[in-house]
Design an enzyme around this catalytic site. Structure first.
Site, PDB file in Angstrom:
ATOM      1  N   ARG A 178      10.762  -1.165  -1.189  1.00  0.00           N
ATOM      2  CA  ARG A 178      10.173   0.192  -1.126  1.00  0.00           C
ATOM      3  C   ARG A 178      11.153   1.283  -1.586  1.00  0.00           C
ATOM      4  O   ARG A 178      11.156   2.382  -1.038  1.00  0.00           O
ATOM      5  CB  ARG A 178       9.689   0.508   0.314  1.00  0.00           C
ATOM      6  CG  ARG A 178       8.741  -0.465   0.904  1.00  0.00           C
ATOM      7  CD  ARG A 178       7.402  -0.527   0.184  1.00  0.00           C
ATOM      8  NE  ARG A 178       6.565  -1.531   0.803  1.00  0.00           N
ATOM      9  CZ  ARG A 178       6.438  -2.776   0.328  1.00  0.00           C
ATOM     10  NH1 ARG A 178       7.060  -3.158  -0.776  1.00  0.00           N
ATOM     11  NH2 ARG A 178       5.662  -3.633   0.930  1.00  0.00           N
ATOM     12  N   SER A 227       0.998   0.804   5.644  1.00  0.00           N
ATOM     13  CA  SER A 227       2.102   0.642   6.596  1.00  0.00           C
ATOM     14  C   SER A 227       2.841   1.966   6.768  1.00  0.00           C
ATOM     15  O   SER A 227       3.257   2.575   5.793  1.00  0.00           O
ATOM     16  CB  SER A 227       3.081  -0.419   6.099  1.00  0.00           C
ATOM     17  OG  SER A 227       2.433  -1.663   6.090  1.00  0.00           O
ATOM     18  N   GLU A 297       7.848   4.655   6.076  1.00  0.00           N
ATOM     19  CA  GLU A 297       7.544   4.225   4.705  1.00  0.00           C
ATOM     20  C   GLU A 297       6.701   5.309   4.038  1.00  0.00           C
ATOM     21  O   GLU A 297       6.882   5.615   2.863  1.00  0.00           O
ATOM     22  CB  GLU A 297       6.764   2.901   4.719  1.00  0.00           C
ATOM     23  CG  GLU A 297       6.384   2.452   3.314  1.00  0.00           C
ATOM     24  CD  GLU A 297       5.865   1.023   3.253  1.00  0.00           C
ATOM     25  OE1 GLU A 297       6.342   0.161   4.035  1.00  0.00           O
ATOM     26  OE2 GLU A 297       4.970   0.768   2.425  1.00  0.00           O
TER      27      GLU A 297
END
Ligand SMILES: Cc1cc2nc3c(=O)[nH]c(=O)nc-3n(C[C@H](O)[C@H](O)[C@H](O)COP(=O)(O)OP(=O)(O)OC[C@H]3O[C@@H](n4cnc5c(N)ncnc54)[C@H](O)[C@@H]3O)c2cc1C
Length: 313
Positions: A178, A227, A297
């Site tokens: 990420r 998420s 995130e």
């Protein structure tokens, strides 16, 4: 520069061929369906329009890029300065030789995945359930089921805030979970993916299988951003959240999904503040129970109170 002149200078929004909207409501453009307005919302008509705008705009003007808004929480006060969307105009997909695909950053990943599958191209199946744009997927190095965007990416083309075009090979981007090394002022406009030739029915079956798994484990039809927190090394964030007693937590109209503890859901009346406060509560509970600090995130942008105007009317 004299302060009045400086103020006047800042007020200039360059003439464009695309669309400029002022004080534009962003909530409908994000998956959470919350948040305030963009002071200036710009949809460039094409690459030249974007470059021209960036060359002319005051270099101190705050700039933000919005993809499909599937990983973003816009705060209730909205976004000062300019928010740019590439979704409408950077939507080309070209299938080149050697199984390479050249794609505009505004292309939806689900569309790209399905279309490539129909051409027997293997490698982009994992994107079939990621509801973002290609630009967002590269910026986030989005991934699922053991695959990441960096696995198939070869090159990108960006425009920086001076309107300069640059090309980067994947290796330049130092992509990891990420993450990548692009700075916040680089706008991804194109990407080149390298696929393999495969068997259409196998590729399409894999997509079906991913879809089934997702539907069973994630609230994909609700107002969510996927998420919320990154997985810490060697442990899943959802497990930490569940085991910290956060499964039924709520704040205003936001709650932890009953299907997946790492997904926060707007039950319909949430403010961005509810979602952010719920996230902060989870962070503190997990820290207290396990001593592990969860990292967001999702990207939280904008101001809590109505943005202070950057541009004059
Ligand atoms: C139901 C659901 C399921 C999801 N499942 C997954 C999953 O399995 N795996 C996963 O990784 N993610 C998942 N996500 C999160 C999200 O879809 C991804 O992070 C996606 O890549 C974000 O793309 P976007 O276009 O929506 O970006 P946005 O949310 O609009 O923006 C995210 C970030 O990317 C930046 N950005 C966007 N476009 C550009 C551009 N052209 N140039 C530079 N920066 C840009 C933004 O400024 C921002 O910082 C899921 C989300 C939802 C709602």
């Amino acid at each position: 520069m004299h302060s009045i002149e400086k103020k006047y200078f800042k007020s200039v929004i360059p003439k464009v061929s695309g669309i400029i909207k002022k004080d534009f409501n962003l909530a409908s453009l994000t998956w959470f369906k919350v948040g305030g307005k963009a002071e200036i919302f710009f949809i460039p008509k094409n690459k030249e329009d974007l470059i021209n705008f960036l060359k002319k705009i005051d270099k101190d003007a705050p700039l933000k890029i919005l993809g499909a808004g599937s990983n973003i929480l816009v705060r209730d006060g909205g976004i000062r300065g300019v928010t740019i969307s590439l979704v409408k105009s950077f939507s080309n997909i070209s299938y080149l030789n050697n199984q390479k695909v050249y794609v505009g950053a505004g292309v939806n990943c689900i569309k790209l995945s399905r279309e490539s599958a129909s051409k027997s191209l293997e490698g982009l199946e994992f994107l079939s359930g990621i509801p973002g744009t290609v630009g967002g997927a590269i910026k986030m190095n989005a991934g699922a089921y053991g695959y990441e965007t960096s696995d198939v990416l070869e090159k990108i083309v960006t425009v920086d805030r001076y309107g300069e075009i640059k090309e980067y090979d994947k290796e330049d981007l130092k992509m990891s979970y990420r993450k990548n090394s692009l700075n916040k002022n680089q706008i991804i406009i194109q990407a080149l993916f390298k696929c393999k030739k495969g068997k259409k029915y196998i590729i399409q079956n894999n997509i079906k299988e991913f879809k089934k798994r997702r539907e069973e484990t994630q609230p994909i039809k609700l107002k969510t951003s996927g998420s919320t927190f990154k997985n810490p090394i060697q442990i899943k964030a959802w497990k930490l959240i569940k085991q910290s007693g956060c499964s039924n937590l709520k704040k205003g109209g936001a709650e932890v999904s009953s299907l997946h503890s790492n997904f926060l859901v707007n039950q319909g009346v949430a403010k961005a503040k509810d979602v952010e406060d719920l996230g902060k509560l989870i962070i503190s509970k997990v820290k207290k129970k396990f001593g592990i600090k969860l990292n967001w995130e999702i990207k939280i942008i904008g101001t809590k109170n109505k943005y202070r105007k950057y541009f004059n009317d």
